[in-house]
Scaffold this motif. Sequence first.
Motif, short mmCIF file in Angstrom:
data_model
loop_
_atom_site.label_atom_id
_atom_site.label_comp_id
_atom_site.label_asym_id
_atom_site.label_seq_id
_atom_site.Cartn_x
_atom_site.Cartn_y
_atom_site.Cartn_z
N MET A 1 0.82 -1.21 0.00
CA MET A 1 0.00 0.00 0.00
C MET A 1 0.85 1.27 0.00
SD MET A 1 -3.10 1.12 2.57
CE MET A 1 -2.07 1.48 3.99
N ILE A 2 1.95 1.27 0.77
CA ILE A 2 2.79 2.46 0.89
C ILE A 2 3.41 2.86 -0.47
CG2 ILE A 2 4.82 3.47 1.99
CD1 ILE A 2 2.39 3.15 3.80
N PRO A 3 4.00 1.89 -1.23
CA PRO A 3 4.55 2.28 -2.54
C PRO A 3 3.50 2.90 -3.47
CG PRO A 3 5.35 0.11 -1.91
CD PRO A 3 4.29 0.47 -0.92
N ALA A 4 2.28 2.35 -3.44
CA ALA A 4 1.20 2.89 -4.28
C ALA A 4 0.87 4.32 -3.87
CB ALA A 4 -0.04 2.01 -4.18
N LEU A 5 0.81 4.57 -2.58
CA LEU A 5 0.50 5.91 -2.07
C LEU A 5 1.61 6.90 -2.44
CD1 LEU A 5 -1.41 7.67 -0.43
CD2 LEU A 5 -0.20 6.95 1.65
N ILE A 6 2.86 6.46 -2.33
CA ILE A 6 3.99 7.34 -2.68
C ILE A 6 3.97 7.68 -4.16
CG2 ILE A 6 6.51 7.46 -2.87
CD1 ILE A 6 6.67 5.77 -0.31
N LEU A 7 3.77 6.67 -5.01
CA LEU A 7 3.72 6.90 -6.46
C LEU A 7 2.57 7.84 -6.81
CD1 LEU A 7 4.59 6.38 -9.36
CD2 LEU A 7 3.24 4.26 -9.32
N PHE A 8 1.43 7.61 -6.19
CA PHE A 8 0.26 8.46 -6.44
C PHE A 8 0.55 9.90 -6.05
CE2 PHE A 8 -3.81 10.28 -5.05
CZ PHE A 8 -4.59 10.06 -6.18
N ALA A 9 1.13 10.12 -4.87
CA ALA A 9 1.42 11.47 -4.39
C ALA A 9 2.45 12.16 -5.27
CB ALA A 9 1.92 11.41 -2.94
N VAL A 10 3.51 11.44 -5.63
CA VAL A 10 4.55 12.02 -6.49
C VAL A 10 3.97 12.41 -7.85
CG1 VAL A 10 6.67 11.50 -7.77
CG2 VAL A 10 6.47 10.83 -5.37
N THR A 11 3.10 11.56 -8.38
CA THR A 11 2.49 11.85 -9.68
C THR A 11 1.68 13.13 -9.63
OG1 THR A 11 2.34 9.49 -10.19
CG2 THR A 11 0.97 10.97 -11.48
N TYR A 12 0.88 13.31 -8.59
CA TYR A 12 0.06 14.52 -8.49
C TYR A 12 0.91 15.76 -8.33
CZ TYR A 12 -4.75 13.00 -8.72
OH TYR A 12 -5.96 12.56 -9.18
N VAL A 13 1.99 15.66 -7.55
CA VAL A 13 2.90 16.80 -7.40
C VAL A 13 3.50 17.17 -8.76
CG1 VAL A 13 5.08 17.59 -6.41
CG2 VAL A 13 3.42 16.37 -4.98
N LEU A 14 3.95 16.16 -9.49
CA LEU A 14 4.54 16.41 -10.82
C LEU A 14 3.51 17.02 -11.77
CD1 LEU A 14 6.67 13.17 -11.32
CD2 LEU A 14 7.50 15.48 -10.82
N MET A 15 2.26 16.56 -11.69
CA MET A 15 1.22 17.09 -12.57
C MET A 15 0.89 18.54 -12.24
SD MET A 15 -1.34 13.80 -12.89
CE MET A 15 -2.49 14.63 -13.97
N LEU A 16 0.96 18.89 -10.96
CA LEU A 16 0.71 20.27 -10.57
C LEU A 16 1.87 21.19 -10.95
CD1 LEU A 16 -0.92 19.72 -7.06
CD2 LEU A 16 -2.05 20.64 -9.09
N VAL A 17 3.09 20.68 -10.81
CA VAL A 17 4.28 21.49 -11.10
C VAL A 17 4.53 21.62 -12.60
CG1 VAL A 17 6.79 21.65 -10.81
CG2 VAL A 17 5.35 20.94 -8.89
N PHE A 18 4.40 20.50 -13.32
CA PHE A 18 4.68 20.50 -14.77
C PHE A 18 3.36 20.35 -15.53
CE2 PHE A 18 8.43 18.68 -12.63
CZ PHE A 18 9.39 19.60 -13.02
N SER A 19 2.57 21.42 -15.51
CA SER A 19 1.22 21.34 -16.06
C SER A 19 1.19 21.04 -17.55
CB SER A 19 0.48 22.66 -15.79
OG SER A 19 1.18 23.76 -16.34
N LYS A 20 2.24 21.44 -18.29
CA LYS A 20 2.27 21.21 -19.74
C LYS A 20 2.41 19.72 -20.07
CE LYS A 20 4.28 25.64 -21.16
NZ LYS A 20 5.41 26.30 -21.85
N TYR A 21 2.92 18.95 -19.13
CA TYR A 21 3.22 17.54 -19.40
C TYR A 21 2.28 16.59 -18.66
CZ TYR A 21 7.44 19.85 -21.02
OH TYR A 21 8.33 20.69 -21.67
N ARG A 22 1.12 17.09 -18.23
CA ARG A 22 0.20 16.27 -17.43
C ARG A 22 -0.19 14.97 -18.10
NH1 ARG A 22 -3.46 21.29 -15.28
NH2 ARG A 22 -2.15 21.86 -13.52
N PRO A 23 -0.54 14.97 -19.39
CA PRO A 23 -0.95 13.68 -19.98
C PRO A 23 0.15 12.64 -19.97
CG PRO A 23 -0.74 15.38 -21.67
CD PRO A 23 -0.68 16.07 -20.35
N TYR A 24 1.39 13.07 -20.24
CA TYR A 24 2.51 12.13 -20.26
C TYR A 24 2.80 11.60 -18.85
CZ TYR A 24 3.03 14.66 -24.64
OH TYR A 24 2.78 15.26 -25.84
#
Length: 423
Positions: A1-24
Motif C-alpha cells: 500500500m505504501i509504494p502505491a501511495l507514494i507513487l500516487f502522491a509524487v504523480t500529483y505533485v509532478l502534474m501540478l508542477v509541470f502542467s504542460k506535461y500532465r498527460p505524459y
Amino acid sequence: MIPALILFAVTYVLMLVFSKYRPYIAIASGIIFIASGMLPFSEIISSIDFNVILMIAGTMGLVSLFTESKMPALLADLVMEKVPNVKWAAVALALFAGIISAFVDNVATVLMVAPIALAICKKLEVNPVSFIIAIAVSSNLQGAATLIGDTTAIMLGSALDMSFLEFFWYQGKPSIFFAVELGAVLSALILLVIFRKETKSVEKAQERTKVTDLVPSFLLIAALVLLIVVSFIPEKPAETNGLICCALLVIGLIYTFIRKKSFSAVIEPLKEIDFTTIGILFGLFLMIGGISAQGVIDAAAGLLASVGGGNVFVLYTILVWGSVLISAFIDNIPYVATMIPVVAGLASVLEIDPTPLYFGLLSGATLGGNCTPIGASANITGIGILRKEGYEVKNKDFFKIGIPFTLAAIIPAYIYVWLVYGI
C-alpha cells in the motif's frame, strides 16, 4: 500500500508542477502501476471509466459541429444583449452551466457551455481562462443537487432508496437540493467578487450572428434530453451516456457528409476531439484503480471513520471536510462507493439516523474536486478546451477561483445539513 501511495502522491505533485506535461505524467504513472503489479491486469478495464471517455469524445465532436454552425456566436450575442459588463457575463454563464449540470453530467455541461463563453470572450477581446474555470466549478457544484446530476448522487440515491423528488423533500424536511442551492447563492457572490475588476462594458451587436445550420443545435439538444431521460432508467449499461453522445456524433457526421459531400468536412470535427484530455483521464483512472487495488482508499475511509469516535457531530465534520480534501486529489466515485457502506455500518453501531452523514459525504465529495485543476473530470475538460484554444492555465489561475468557490459552496451546505438533519 505504501509504494502505491507514494507513487500516487509524487504523480500529483509532478502534474501540478509541470502542467504542460500532465498527460505524459499521468499515462506514465498508470503504466508503472500496471508494470509493477500494483494494478492487476484483471482490473485494468474495470478501472477505466469508458462512459466518461466516450462522452467526452462524442460531445467534443458534436460541439465542433455546433460551433461551425455559428450558434454559439448567436447565443453569445443574446447574452451580451442582457448583461451590462464582462463581470455579469461571466457570472451568468457560470449560473447557466450550473442549472444544466443539475440534470446532465458535469463534463457534458462544460463541453456544451464552453463554446458560448469562448464566443463571448472573442467578441469582447478578453481572456477566457477565468470564464471556463468558473463554468467548470459551477458545473461540479450542482452535480449533487438532484438524483441525476452526478454519479455520486445516483449512488447515494440508490443506497437510501431515494426517488427523484426526495432530493428536494426527504423525511418531511427540505432535502440536499436546498443545501446545494444555498452554496450556489454564496458561490455566485464569490464569483462577483472575483470578477469585480472586469467592468468593461458589453457593446451590443449591431446585427445578430446568422446561424448557418440548425441541425447541430438539434443534435446537442437531443443529447441533453436523452441524457436526462435515460437517467431514470434503472440498471442500464454503464456506458449508456457515452454511447448516446457518440451515436449522435455519428449522425451528425453522416449529415455533414451528405450536406457538404466532402470527407474533409467529416474529418475536421474528429480532429477537434481533445485526445490530450482523454490521455490525462486514462492515466488518472489507472492510477486510481491502482491505489484502490492496493487498499489506499479503504484505509483512508477507515481512518476518517475511526477518528470521529462516538461523537456524531465530530464524525459528520470529519466526513465533510475529509471528503473535500480527499476528493481534491482523487476521483470521488470510488471514494463515495467505499464510504457508503462505512457510513451505513457506523450508523448501525451508533444507532443513529445516517442521513446527515450521507448528505455530508455527498456534498463534501462532490465539491472537493473544485479545489484543484485535476480534482474533477469537468476541470480537466475545461482546461483541455482552453489548451486547444492556445491558453495555458496556471495552477494559480485555477486556485484563485476554485478554492474560494469551494469554501463558499461547502460552508453553507455543511451548516444547513447539520441544522436540518443532525440536531
